[in-house]
Design an enzyme around this catalytic site. Sequence first.
Site, PDB file in Angstrom:
ATOM      1  N   ARG A 259      45.050  76.042  12.704  1.00 22.05           N
ATOM      2  CA  ARG A 259      43.988  75.879  11.835  1.00 22.05           C
ATOM      3  C   ARG A 259      42.745  76.156  12.658  1.00 22.05           C
ATOM      4  O   ARG A 259      42.601  75.703  13.769  1.00 22.05           O
ATOM      5  CB  ARG A 259      44.125  74.593  11.082  1.00 22.05           C
ATOM      6  CG  ARG A 259      45.212  74.462  10.110  1.00 22.05           C
ATOM      7  CD  ARG A 259      44.957  73.073   9.314  1.00 22.05           C
ATOM      8  NE  ARG A 259      46.160  73.133   8.519  1.00 22.05           N
ATOM      9  CZ  ARG A 259      46.623  72.041   7.818  1.00 22.05           C
ATOM     10  NH1 ARG A 259      45.579  70.738   7.680  1.00 22.05           N
ATOM     11  NH2 ARG A 259      47.685  71.821   6.956  1.00 22.05           N
ATOM     12  N   ARG A 274      43.088  66.114  15.997  1.00 23.96           N
ATOM     13  CA  ARG A 274      42.709  67.433  15.158  1.00 23.96           C
ATOM     14  C   ARG A 274      42.820  68.412  16.088  1.00 23.96           C
ATOM     15  O   ARG A 274      42.108  68.739  16.964  1.00 23.96           O
ATOM     16  CB  ARG A 274      41.394  67.253  14.595  1.00 23.96           C
ATOM     17  CG  ARG A 274      41.125  68.154  13.565  1.00 23.96           C
ATOM     18  CD  ARG A 274      39.662  68.243  12.956  1.00 23.96           C
ATOM     19  NE  ARG A 274      39.585  66.664  12.165  1.00 23.96           N
ATOM     20  CZ  ARG A 274      39.794  66.488  11.039  1.00 23.96           C
ATOM     21  NH1 ARG A 274      40.158  67.521  10.359  1.00 23.96           N
ATOM     22  NH2 ARG A 274      39.648  65.271  10.618  1.00 23.96           N
ATOM     23  N   GLU A 346      44.769  59.355   8.341  1.00 26.90           N
ATOM     24  CA  GLU A 346      45.522  60.101   7.506  1.00 26.90           C
ATOM     25  C   GLU A 346      46.686  60.668   8.350  1.00 26.90           C
ATOM     26  O   GLU A 346      46.453  61.305   9.389  1.00 26.90           O
ATOM     27  CB  GLU A 346      44.895  61.311   6.825  1.00 26.90           C
ATOM     28  CG  GLU A 346      45.864  62.222   5.952  1.00 26.90           C
ATOM     29  CD  GLU A 346      45.289  63.752   6.081  1.00 26.90           C
ATOM     30  OE1 GLU A 346      46.178  64.690   5.573  1.00 26.90           O
ATOM     31  OE2 GLU A 346      43.838  63.909   5.958  1.00 26.90           O
ATOM     32  N   SER A 349      49.741  64.208   3.505  1.00 25.30           N
ATOM     33  CA  SER A 349      49.326  64.261   2.051  1.00 25.30           C
ATOM     34  C   SER A 349      50.377  64.819   1.437  1.00 25.30           C
ATOM     35  O   SER A 349      50.882  65.952   1.693  1.00 25.30           O
ATOM     36  CB  SER A 349      48.203  65.117   2.120  1.00 25.30           C
ATOM     37  OG  SER A 349      46.929  64.940   2.324  1.00 25.30           O
ATOM     38  N   ARG A 388      50.207  63.604  14.896  1.00 26.02           N
ATOM     39  CA  ARG A 388      49.599  62.005  14.361  1.00 26.02           C
ATOM     40  C   ARG A 388      50.548  61.122  14.322  1.00 26.02           C
ATOM     41  O   ARG A 388      50.154  59.996  14.561  1.00 26.02           O
ATOM     42  CB  ARG A 388      48.933  62.345  13.005  1.00 26.02           C
ATOM     43  CG  ARG A 388      47.849  63.383  13.134  1.00 26.02           C
ATOM     44  CD  ARG A 388      47.045  63.363  11.809  1.00 26.02           C
ATOM     45  NE  ARG A 388      45.625  64.293  11.864  1.00 26.02           N
ATOM     46  CZ  ARG A 388      44.538  64.205  11.435  1.00 26.02           C
ATOM     47  NH1 ARG A 388      44.374  63.255  10.343  1.00 26.02           N
ATOM     48  NH2 ARG A 388      43.638  65.157  11.446  1.00 26.02           N
TER      49      ARG A 388
END
Length: 423
Positions: A259, A274, A346, A349, A388
């Site tokens: 990403r 990130r 987070e 998801s 994460r």
Amino acid sequence: MHDIRFIRDDPAAFDAALAKRGLAPLSDELLAIDARARALTTETQELLARRNEASKAIGAARARRDDPTDLMAEVAALKERLPQLEAEQKRVAEDLSARLATIPNLPLADVPRGADEDDNVVVHERGTPPAFAFNAAEHDAIGPALGLDFDTGVKLAGARFTLLRGDAARLHAALGQFMLAELTARHGYEQVVPPLLVRDEVMYGTGQLPKFADDLFRTTDGRWLIPTAEVSLTNIVRDSILAEGELPLRFTALTACFRSEAGAAGRDTRGFIRQHQFEKAEMVSITTPDQSEAEHERMTAAAEGVLDALGLAYRRMKLCTGDMGFSAARTYDLEVWLPGQARYREISSCSTCTDFQARRMNARYRPAGEKGTRFVHTLNGSGLAVGRTLVAVLENYQQAGGAVAVPDALQPFLGGQTLLSPR
């Protein structure tokens, strides 16, 4: 992709659902384009019918030795007009399709209205955050002594890249394999090794294109690096008609993801939270519409099971309309407790997309005993983001001297090792 028939039948409901997402009404604009497209289709069909009728009349006139000049002139005019009409019809249809492709999915009725993450709703909390007799450190303070090498990652590839070595690399690999084992053996997902490079239409199918091209990496030959294995796994059923008895299909894959983080400038620039390149164990389900509600709960529970097995405290959040992804009709986020940051972050998801992606992919099923087909429902979720999860293990299992205890569930994947010691 939205069904224009639904918008025709209930434009007020369509606009009300968009309003929940904070968007202006669009039904009038879309229906005007749709009306023009339908009018052009009708006109084209009428002119084609008249051309065929006039052509036959020319033959009949010649058989009667009548003068067919006027009829021939009419057919010539129709032949000149029809290509123009068909080109306009195609342009208007493409315009409608392009407009529909940029509109996000409609939220389900139970999704809370809100502007951003501050309006998300806690569904439940699980586990107890650890209590330390010392000040808990963040992962970027613990990790370097265990092989989390931020400096070399930047030297090799630039910002938001990290090199893992030694115990950090082994822990990372163990987490990924543990997740696959949980999702396949305990939850019935079929393991897949999908392509990491895909075509335009595959990205379009799951909603990354055209709207989010700036968030992606593209190769020189026009392919795209996947931002999540959801893209490859969901598109397994593109352009397919499945038998109802084949459903649900459940796929999982552990892949690298890429990403550009174009929309995250300045956020989480430190540490391993990130990254431009990261690994994730992804889940995708393909179901019938009547199965999708239960499947969403099942998928989210599977991701929670990974966190439970690792002994990590977490909470489930129901995302509000302003924080929900483009293709999602409802999303549950799982947020893990990070003692170093003293906050939940987070880690997964899980979304149901109803038939939104299926329409873009033309993925259908044939109900038992019926001749017609219907669109499938698609769901996706992470179980979990590996990087994460590594961060969460480092922070939750840290020891006073900088060592990190290995959770019991991971020890078989690390050859029985119980402690990661700083070098």
